[in-house]
Design a protein around this motif. Sequence first.
Motif, PDB file in Angstrom:
ATOM      1  N   VAL A  51      59.205 -23.138  59.679  1.00 28.24           N
ATOM      2  CA  VAL A  51      59.901 -22.050  60.348  1.00 28.24           C
ATOM      3  C   VAL A  51      59.812 -22.255  61.865  1.00 28.24           C
ATOM      4  N   VAL A  55      61.784 -18.060  65.658  1.00 24.33           N
ATOM      5  CA  VAL A  55      62.082 -17.137  64.559  1.00 24.33           C
ATOM      6  C   VAL A  55      60.832 -16.324  64.222  1.00 24.33           C
ATOM      7  N   ILE A  56      59.685 -16.997  64.211  1.00 27.55           N
ATOM      8  CA  ILE A  56      58.424 -16.293  63.938  1.00 27.55           C
ATOM      9  C   ILE A  56      58.167 -15.261  65.032  1.00 27.55           C
ATOM     10  N   GLU A  59      60.234 -12.223  64.504  1.00 23.72           N
ATOM     11  CA  GLU A  59      59.694 -11.402  63.416  1.00 23.72           C
ATOM     12  C   GLU A  59      58.445 -10.653  63.863  1.00 23.72           C
ATOM     13  N   ARG A  93      55.560 -14.993  59.634  1.00 27.95           N
ATOM     14  CA  ARG A  93      55.878 -16.330  59.111  1.00 27.95           C
ATOM     15  C   ARG A  93      56.447 -16.224  57.694  1.00 27.95           C
ATOM     16  N   ALA A  96      59.960 -14.637  57.783  1.00 27.95           N
ATOM     17  CA  ALA A  96      60.931 -15.599  58.313  1.00 27.95           C
ATOM     18  C   ALA A  96      61.249 -16.669  57.276  1.00 27.95           C
TER      19      ALA A  96
END
Length: 184
Positions: A51, A55-56, A59, A93, A96
């Motif tokens: 990931v 993106v993490i 989130e 994590r 995502a």
Amino acid sequence: FVRSFGVEEGTVEALRKEARANMQREMEQAIQARVRSQIMDALYERNPVEVPKAVIEHEVEQLIARARQNLTLRGINAEGATLDRAKFEPDARRRAALGLLLSEIAVREKISPDPAAVRARLETIAASYEKPEDVVKWYHSKPDQLAQIESLAVEDQVIAWLLQRAEISERPSSFDALLNPGKI
């Protein structure tokens, strides 16, 4: 006494019928939630995904915003609260990775939002409000909010697709164990 619970007929039998219907609805929702959770767990465990850090981070921000909102709803001033980002990272994590996996399945299997599923999702959300029709109108007037409902509907459809292909084993459970899994 019975009417004070919103049972207009006023009979004990009507109250029992209403209680039974509510318990049935709660049981079905708990079963759906447990099955959904089990499918997501299996999908995540069996499909390691790299990931992207951005993106993490996104989130983590979403989870922190939700935590602050929950604190505020409980009457706690969350503005000055320092929340440890590291504590949110494992969940971020996982969310995502699951988002990427579900999205990939939807694309590969050509799963798009089913209008009936979107409508059903929206009606379920709206039903908990005093004026459901106003809630539905509000969602339709906010494309970004409606897109979230469509995303949830696609997620439901992907989970249904996975469930059709899963090996299923049923286990008996009591009502209490189903609704309070950590208690027993």
